[in-house]
Design an enzyme around this catalytic site. Structure first.
Site, PDB file in Angstrom:
ATOM      1  N   TYR A 190       0.856  -1.180   0.000  1.00 53.51           N
ATOM      2  CA  TYR A 190       0.000   0.000   0.000  1.00 53.51           C
ATOM      3  C   TYR A 190       0.898   1.238   0.000  1.00 53.51           C
ATOM      4  CZ  TYR A 190      -3.521   3.341   1.780  1.00 53.51           C
ATOM      5  OH  TYR A 190      -4.349   4.426   1.968  1.00 53.51           O
ATOM      6  N   LYS A 202      -1.416  -1.368  -4.102  1.00 49.99           N
ATOM      7  CA  LYS A 202      -2.510  -0.417  -4.032  1.00 49.99           C
ATOM      8  C   LYS A 202      -1.837   0.937  -3.955  1.00 49.99           C
ATOM      9  CE  LYS A 202      -5.310   2.266  -1.646  1.00 49.99           C
ATOM     10  NZ  LYS A 202      -6.187   2.702  -0.581  1.00 49.99           N
TER      11      LYS A 202
END
Lengths: 327, 327, 327, 327
Positions: free
Chosen positions: D136, D164
């Site tokens: 992330y 992400k």
């Protein structure tokens, strides 16, 4: 002069054992060593103490051990930031009950809050706690606490008794002092930016919470005493010795790995820290250890010249405090 | 001590008339006023002089007028940056022939050059010119000249005799001084960051090129003399007076509009500057003039207390220079 | 649809000879080559043209040569930023008289102006000139022209007919289009950020002023034509080919040295640029030339496939859309 | 095509009750509502879920409730970042045992780690866990995971199955896709930057984890479906509708307060969030609620048009493609 927090407080490294657990024995020994070397206070759960890398339970235990071991010899400033306002208030009260002099609370991090949000956060805490609070401004890592917000909190919240500023912004330190000192004689200004410790003290800061004081407490103490004594040339000479050591430690591996290397130079193996290093980073730490040993050794040689008899210092202090006080 | 450039040099505002042309008459008068008020040098075509907003021809004329008017009373440091290396070298030689003490050359701007590119730029100039060169580091506006590059140029180029640093980065100033002073006693360190003038002088800078000295030359002179005299508390007291005035001027309109407002407070209408202001900006300047007048007036009241007899100062200076020198 | 400036305009490199002078012959040849290869316009005195590194006289001559040589075959967008508003207005009028389609004016640089200051600057120019003006936003190098200021100028100044945005900020491009297109059908949106050319065109930009188009004009043309034809998968395939070439050129030496290397790969030796390189930088350029040759060659091979008959393209599109769809 | 995570996953707000506790009932209802509205997955303990403001125990309970309530209807991506590597690994294994599709781990925050340190952190986790991991990247809040590090981890760690990315950097997304897709068909690229959702999908991202999907799940779903269907004009039309709503919500109070306001517009009172607001901030939220209501209502009106018969859409597409083409 009031009973402001002053002098050099050590944001102590948290020793961990081979299994990565808090090494309480070593922490106690390290606390004793620091106090013996003349630090003016201890600051567990600061950035150097890697507070975010420990659990809430571990953080409490760390403060507890430090308070117990210090046993009133020096004041304790305990890092009390937790996941949210409620948890932070709980930590504040717990640390207050343990007998800390004050807590230090970093502004919310991860999210970057606006000035209004930072204000609301500290205001809610300050209105709820029964322990003294110092604001901890470190814009590199957390939401900035801007000058206006510090002034606003200082004027509204008696419980907010100081600012620990690690921004290194000297004019901002002056702006805060100029605005707050006239209304709050009890408000403490501490700097966390070791590379400018002497200038910060000269502009009026009461002291510092400096990671280097965990490695060469004699040097940071001598710096503070020299400035208090009005001996600026000596203070600057020492600051020039501090700088290359600070530079070497701050740039090694991931913070505060370099300061752990510095502690090793003094004989303190405080473990590997709580963030993994890559192989190339571990190599760099190994290779640099000798350089840091040498820098630390250079500073150690200074010690003798710094040991003036206390009564001489006291006289100097009185005189210069009056001078500085009128600045 | 060598013949280093030292003290406070004024990066003078360039007066313009109602038609927007350089107002030579007023420039001459302003130069006289500044010299009378005790500035140690003049620095035409600096950032405060809006050098980029004048044409190459205008820049030459500005230096010519300042050199003529100063007429040897104080040294001139002439901003010589032009569109490219060749044009800059031409300007350097022209200014050298006019009799400037040195030129100041800002790193290339618009494009942000790498450290290598900045080095190559200054190296090519330094190898070609017959006038002394000071590097001008102002990372807010131009490519940064990093500490390593300054050291590299200082060690390779005899013609590079100084750095004028407006970054405000105090530890970097110390890093440069620590590395360069042992090998180059003739190398000058000047600060352009008025908000930290005293701390910069304390860490060893030789002087400053400060926009505020164009408004309150008495105050910046007093600051410099206080530090040289070792009177740090007095220097800090004055620095605390300088700061709100500097803050008010730096934040007004577009730079250096606030300093033009400051000059108006002293009776000098130097014109509106070369960048258009919006209606709301012009309103703000008007509204703030009175505040700046008041801040300037406060500082003016100080003047009397600052006029020590020269021989007293001289003695103090000698003593403290020895102290500071050993720092 | 209006007569908006659209398609790919080349911000052409300025050829210099061995003595560092503008090489007019080569400039003429390069203009012809670019037009032959299908660029939709030329943009002398852009950032790629190193406008700040030439003198005011040279800048005028560069535009004159380009206008003469293009001779109406494609529109010219002339960079017209000079030292100040008056000089800039003069340049605008000169270029207008030469017959340029419009001028492009970068926001003031060196100093970082506030939004109000940027507005005042463009407003004063737009009210004075008789040539169409495009705003040039490149916050990396110059004062940012924020979204609100662009909208304000678009709504107040009929002479402001477009924005050339090199920020690469896609949502900001959308915000400007959403606000301005409904009120100004004649307002052009151009992107200068080659790495996101296709996405910028898809969100509604009319075209681009892209440095890569000076090296591989066939590719940037094909990209623009593919998007106009609604063939997004093809456009994206080409964008993926453009990216590594762009990355290699943008990161080589000092900007725009890498694009000069790219031109050499096409047979155009446009000289060494106007900023000196260090020895290690020159070595890097030499070493990287072959890599850039290879990347350019890859793209050149594509050319054939770009003149495929429409029905073949249609089939490919259908297939790739399905692939994309299942991704 | 592989079984990559794809589509729009909602980083769900964490509902709290009047006492500030996790409101499990409301969380269950909200999960049902989101799934009913067509979200492709849920992402508890994301930034929108304020994961750092909850305790470790609360974070576990939040994932547990979401997994139970979703009950296999959609995959769960669970935020698993804890105070340190050991705690994070424990959380990963706990969530894996609960049946999440994968965990998402933000790079270390507070301290800014180097690329090497970020690599070491993820490498140690990836080697230890038995659940799929997505990286992330949110450089605004946490240490950046640079393109090279993502590629390095993708090539070395089979357990790392996706990224992400909330940086909004479109060219970087392309660079990652270009480097990783050829070697890892199972690697997922998700964007967290709602303002550029369509462009990110067009360059090849598999989907998004978008805070707006917790407010207008129908719209983000329609956007994703339009791109998958190759209907770029429709996707862009919807993106232009999303943008002002996103802008209004992102700029309101402290993140994610604006998204809580958005949820209220849909009838979901999810409580006040876990960060205190000042009085002026609370006023701003109240005043802005109506504006957000209106923006949400506009989008809601669209819903009908989103279930148009395919042939109608096809006609619209053709027409709009022509318009876009001529733009």
């Amino acid at each position: 002069m009031s009973d402001r927090i002053s002098g050099i407080l050590t944001p102590n490294i948290t020793p961990v054992d081979a299994a990565g657990r808090v090494d309480e024995e070593r922490l106690r020994g390290y606390v004793d060593w620091l106090i013996d070397r003349g630090v003016d206070g201890l600051y567990p759960n600061g950035s150097t103490g890697e507070f975010v890398r420990f659990t809430a339970e571990e953080r409490r235990r760390i403060v507890e051990v430090v308070v117990q071991q210090a046993d009133g010899r020096v004041p304790i400033l305990a890092g009390a930031a937790e996941a949210n306002v409620k948890e932070t208030i709980d930590a504040c009260e717990t640390y207050g009950a343990m007998g800390v002099r004050a807590v230090a609370i970093v502004a919310p991090f991860y999210y970057r809050l606006s000035a209004e949000g930072v204000y609301a956060y500290f205001r809610e805490i300050a209105d709820a706690v029964s322990v003294d609070v110092t604001l901890y401004n470190i814009p590199l890592f957390a939401s900035p606490i801007d000058v206006g917000t510090v002034i606003r909190l200082a004027s509204e919240c008696p419980r907010v008794v100081g600012i620990k500023d690690s921004s290194g912004d000297l004019p901002n330190m002056m702006r805060m002092i100029a605005a707050i000192r006239p209304m709050r004689d009890d408000f403490t200004f501490l700097t966390g930016w070791d590379a400018a410790l002497v200038p910060m003290l000269i502009v009026g800061a009461d002291g510092g919470t400096n990671a280097t004081s965990g490695v060469v407490p004699e040097l940071t103490r001598a710096i503070h005493r020299s400035v208090v004594a009005g001996n600026i040339p000596e203070a600057m000479r020492l600051q020039y010795q501090l700088l290359p050591l600070f530079d070497a430690m701050i740039s090694l591996g991931e913070f505060p790995e370099g300061f752990r290397a510095g502690a090793r130079s003094r004989g303190w193996n405080l473990g590997p820290g709580r963030v993994p290093l890559s192989e190339s980073q571990r190599d760099a730490v190994s290779r640099t250890q000798r350089e840091i040993d040498a820098l630390v050794a250079e500073v150690a040689d200074l010690d003798e010249s710094l040991v003036l008899p206390p009564e001489t210092i006291e006289k100097i202090v009185q005189r210069v405090m009056r001078q500085l006080g009128s600045a």
